[in-house]
Design a protein around this motif. Structure first.
Motif, PDB file in Angstrom:
ATOM      1  N   ILE A  32      44.902   1.711   8.318  1.00  0.00           N
ATOM      2  CA  ILE A  32      45.983   2.809   8.106  1.00  0.00           C
ATOM      3  C   ILE A  32      45.989   3.715   9.004  1.00  0.00           C
ATOM      4  CG2 ILE A  32      46.179   1.609   5.492  1.00  0.00           C
ATOM      5  CD1 ILE A  32      45.736   4.517   5.284  1.00  0.00           C
ATOM      6  N   HIS A  33      45.543   3.461  10.167  1.00  0.00           N
ATOM      7  CA  HIS A  33      45.530   4.397  11.363  1.00  0.00           C
ATOM      8  C   HIS A  33      45.558   4.377  12.189  1.00  0.00           C
ATOM      9  CE1 HIS A  33      45.692   9.420  11.671  1.00  0.00           C
ATOM     10  NE2 HIS A  33      46.459   8.433  12.922  1.00  0.00           N
ATOM     11  N   VAL A  34      46.590   3.407  13.390  1.00  0.00           N
ATOM     12  CA  VAL A  34      46.384   2.786  14.459  1.00  0.00           C
ATOM     13  C   VAL A  34      47.353   3.279  15.327  1.00  0.00           C
ATOM     14  CG1 VAL A  34      44.831   1.335  14.357  1.00  0.00           C
ATOM     15  CG2 VAL A  34      47.267   0.837  14.658  1.00  0.00           C
ATOM     16  N   ASP A  58      54.190  12.376  10.402  1.00  0.00           N
ATOM     17  CA  ASP A  58      54.047  12.405  12.087  1.00  0.00           C
ATOM     18  C   ASP A  58      52.957  12.362  12.890  1.00  0.00           C
ATOM     19  OD1 ASP A  58      57.377  12.386  12.288  1.00  0.00           O
ATOM     20  OD2 ASP A  58      57.853  14.744  11.287  1.00  0.00           O
ATOM     21  N   ASP A  59      52.186  12.320  12.629  1.00  0.00           N
ATOM     22  CA  ASP A  59      51.473  11.878  12.986  1.00  0.00           C
ATOM     23  C   ASP A  59      50.735  13.034  14.048  1.00  0.00           C
ATOM     24  OD1 ASP A  59      48.504  11.923  13.261  1.00  0.00           O
ATOM     25  OD2 ASP A  59      48.536  10.189  14.108  1.00  0.00           O
ATOM     26  N   GLY A  60      50.167  13.653  14.397  1.00  0.00           N
ATOM     27  CA  GLY A  60      49.969  14.543  15.777  1.00  0.00           C
ATOM     28  C   GLY A  60      50.767  15.814  15.225  1.00  0.00           C
ATOM     29  N   LYS A  61      51.944  15.420  14.826  1.00  0.00           N
ATOM     30  CA  LYS A  61      52.354  16.438  14.333  1.00  0.00           C
ATOM     31  C   LYS A  61      53.014  16.932  13.690  1.00  0.00           C
ATOM     32  CE  LYS A  61      55.551  16.614  18.135  1.00  0.00           C
ATOM     33  NZ  LYS A  61      56.456  16.535  19.867  1.00  0.00           N
ATOM     34  N   GLN A 111      50.397  12.782   6.301  1.00  0.00           N
ATOM     35  CA  GLN A 111      50.075  14.261   6.613  1.00  0.00           C
ATOM     36  C   GLN A 111      48.880  14.163   8.030  1.00  0.00           C
ATOM     37  OE1 GLN A 111      52.133  15.987   8.066  1.00  0.00           O
ATOM     38  NE2 GLN A 111      52.235  18.459   6.813  1.00  0.00           N
ATOM     39  N   HIS A 112      48.776  15.165   9.463  1.00  0.00           N
ATOM     40  CA  HIS A 112      48.204  15.274   9.880  1.00  0.00           C
ATOM     41  C   HIS A 112      48.480  16.766   9.469  1.00  0.00           C
ATOM     42  CE1 HIS A 112      46.939  15.718  13.935  1.00  0.00           C
ATOM     43  NE2 HIS A 112      47.102  16.856  13.333  1.00  0.00           N
ATOM     44  N   ALA A 113      46.975  16.806   9.173  1.00  0.00           N
ATOM     45  CA  ALA A 113      46.955  18.260   8.037  1.00  0.00           C
ATOM     46  C   ALA A 113      46.370  19.370   9.449  1.00  0.00           C
ATOM     47  CB  ALA A 113      46.458  18.179   6.969  1.00  0.00           C
ATOM     48  N   ALA A 162      45.403  12.487   6.544  1.00  0.00           N
ATOM     49  CA  ALA A 162      45.629  11.531   7.546  1.00  0.00           C
ATOM     50  C   ALA A 162      44.129  12.108   8.004  1.00  0.00           C
ATOM     51  CB  ALA A 162      46.267  11.317   9.074  1.00  0.00           C
ATOM     52  N   HIS A 163      42.892  11.700   8.312  1.00  0.00           N
ATOM     53  CA  HIS A 163      42.126  11.904   9.683  1.00  0.00           C
ATOM     54  C   HIS A 163      41.724  13.096   8.918  1.00  0.00           C
ATOM     55  CE1 HIS A 163      45.172  13.871  11.919  1.00  0.00           C
ATOM     56  NE2 HIS A 163      44.981  12.936  12.586  1.00  0.00           N
ATOM     57  N   LEU A 164      41.005  13.369   7.399  1.00  0.00           N
ATOM     58  CA  LEU A 164      40.179  14.490   6.982  1.00  0.00           C
ATOM     59  C   LEU A 164      39.319  14.765   7.544  1.00  0.00           C
ATOM     60  CD1 LEU A 164      40.512  15.750   3.349  1.00  0.00           C
ATOM     61  CD2 LEU A 164      38.443  15.532   4.411  1.00  0.00           C
TER      62      LEU A 164
HETATM   63 ZN    ZN Z   1      46.983  12.954  13.496  1.00  0.00          ZN
END
Ligand code: ZN
Ligand code: DOR
Length: 452
Positions: free
Chosen positions: A73-75, A164-167, A195-197, A254-256
């Motif tokens: 779910i994250h590419v 807004d992954d990355g932001k 969320q990209h935390a 995302a990516h914790l």
């Molecule tokens: Zn990210």
């Protein structure tokens, strides 16, 4: 939804050891695939008569594991706009080689996917996808953090989440209010907010994890708090929506990468909030020491963390706090990575190493049952994003499957990757579990030794 191409011929997958966590199946079974779907599941040998009439191909899966196709779910597929790094065709070819049959594409392309038109464009057959691509649309216009995109229209066009992954949403731009608005609007549209935390006010100029190693290398480090404080802020916004507006928003982290953020998710769950999270294989396979020598192939965001955080990720996976695995497959060109550490872009490829690392580390080293490891890559991500008919091989589901040898040890070679980019820290690493076939909606999209 349109098929990738016209329906494939029927296929019988014979005598494999079926591991379907969602359907509670763990036994030798045959599968008949017709019209892109699972037509029948039965005891070994029971489908032979029907298959003899319709099946154009019989795959002998004796001694192999048959699982629902893996779901990532994250590419980052880089198309449109950065096709020198990756295209939908090459990224999904890498996915197929890694056993993935569904990939969810982050919107930080050029331009950003913030419209129903781009969302449909990404899914069009002309893109040449080998496996199903499900778009994640931008949460704000241009991912600028100021104005929400049209969530209901994006969902109707096929978007499965907004991000807004990355932001990070609501750090710059509209602040807490825009994140609260995003969570509310997404809940009303029936979409999760991914969320990209990272509180980017705390990470300006940082290129690795904060700590003694960063000090030794003379690099500025990202603190644990830069991640955990934003996770806590977002959870408070989810709670406020529930308590003051009776809105059940779904926040997916995302990516914790840190224990503190994981503990915040644990507490939110105890409070009954709809908060889910994913962890990447690199965050349980590596720690910050991989950047020693200023190795830009180990530079990503969030960064590789302290050994204690790596252990915490494994703990969170074993105890069920972590909902699913995902790769953050983030291709970059060699010349971009061959720069000073601080200038090199963040990200590593991950589609072809996820299964091998998960099996080697979680299953073999930490004793996690094979079925549970596979669930983290199949039924669990399907549940997080409510993907109907995926992550299971029950009759009627999409004929998405991976057939692999769970005992086979092999060595990953970046040079043999199907991705257009080679930016991986796992070149030469031992992997457990060799993918033999990947079938996407009934079609064989990867066969081992095809052209390796
Ligand atoms: Zn990210
Ligand atoms: O390492 C990363 N790479 N983290 C992100 O959040 C973005 C991604 C990319 O697009 O390269």
């Amino acid at each position: 939804m349109t098929a990738l191409r016209p329906h494939p011929a029927a296929v019988l997958v014979r005598s494999g050891s079926l591991l379907d966590a969602a359907a509670g199946v763990e036994a030798a079974h045959d599968l008949l695939l017709e019209g892109g779907r699972v037509a029948a599941v039965g005891a070994a040998g029971s489908l032979d008569a029907r298959a003899a009439e319709v099946a154009a191909e019989v795959i002998d899966a004796a001694g192999l594991t048959v699982s629902p196709g893996l779901i990532d779910i994250h590419v980052h597929l880089r198309e449109p706009g950065q096709t020198a790094k990756e295209t939908i065709a090459t990224g999904t070819a890498a996915a197929a080689a890694g056993g993935f049959t569904t990939v969810c594409a982050m919107p930080n392309t050029v331009p950003v996917n913030d419209t129903p038109e781009w969302t449909r464009w990404l899914q069009a057959p002309e893109r040449g996808a080998q496996v199903r691509v499900l778009p994640i649309a931008a949460a704000t216009v241009g991912s600028m953090g100021e104005e929400l995109t049209a969530y209901a229209a994006l969902k109707a066009a096929g978007a499965v989440a907004v991000s807004d992954d990355g932001k990070p949403i609501g750090v710059a731009g509209g602040g807490d209010r825009i994140m609260q608005d995003a969570l509310r609007a997404a809940a009303l549209a029936g979409l999760p907010v991914i969320q990209h935390a990272e509180d980017t006010r705390l990470t300006v100029g940082c290129s690795m994890n904060a700590g003694a190693l960063a000090f030794r290398l003379g690099l500025r480090g990202m603190t644990v708090e830069a991640e955990s404080s934003l996770v806590e802020r977002d959870i408070n916004l989810v709670r406020r929506l529930r308590d003051s507006e009776k809105i059940d928003a779904h926040l997916h982290v995302a990516h914790l990468s840190t224990l503190q953020a994981l503990d915040a998710v644990r507490a939110a769950r105890r409070d009954g909030l709809h908060v889910t999270c994913e962890v990447m294989p690199h965050h349980f396979a590596l720690n910050e020491e991989a950047v020693l020598g200023y190795n830009t192939l180990a530079k990503m965001n969030p960064p590789l963390r302290a050994e204690s955080d790596r252990q915490a990720m494994i703990e969170g996976i074993l105890d069920g706090t972590v909902d699913c695995l995902a790769t953050d497959h983030a291709p970059h060109s060699a010349h971009e990575k061959e720069q000073e550490f601080e200038r090199a872009p963040n990200g590593i490829t991950g589609l072809e190493t996820a299964l091998g690392l998960a099996l080697g580390i979680l299953h073999r080293k930490h004793g996690m049952p094979l079925a549970r490891v596979l669930a983290l890559l199949t039924s669990a991500p399907a549940r997080v994003l409510s993907l109907e008919g995926r992550g299971t091989l029950a009759a009627g589901a999409y004929a998405d499957l991976v057939i692999f040898d769970p005992r086979c040890e092999w060595t990953f070679r970046a040079a043999a990757s199907r991705s257009r980019s080679r930016n991986t820290p796992f070149d030469g690493w031992p992997m457990l579990g060799l993918v033999k076939y990947t079938l996407s909606e009934g079609r064989v999209v990867y066969r081992q030794n095809q052209s390796r």
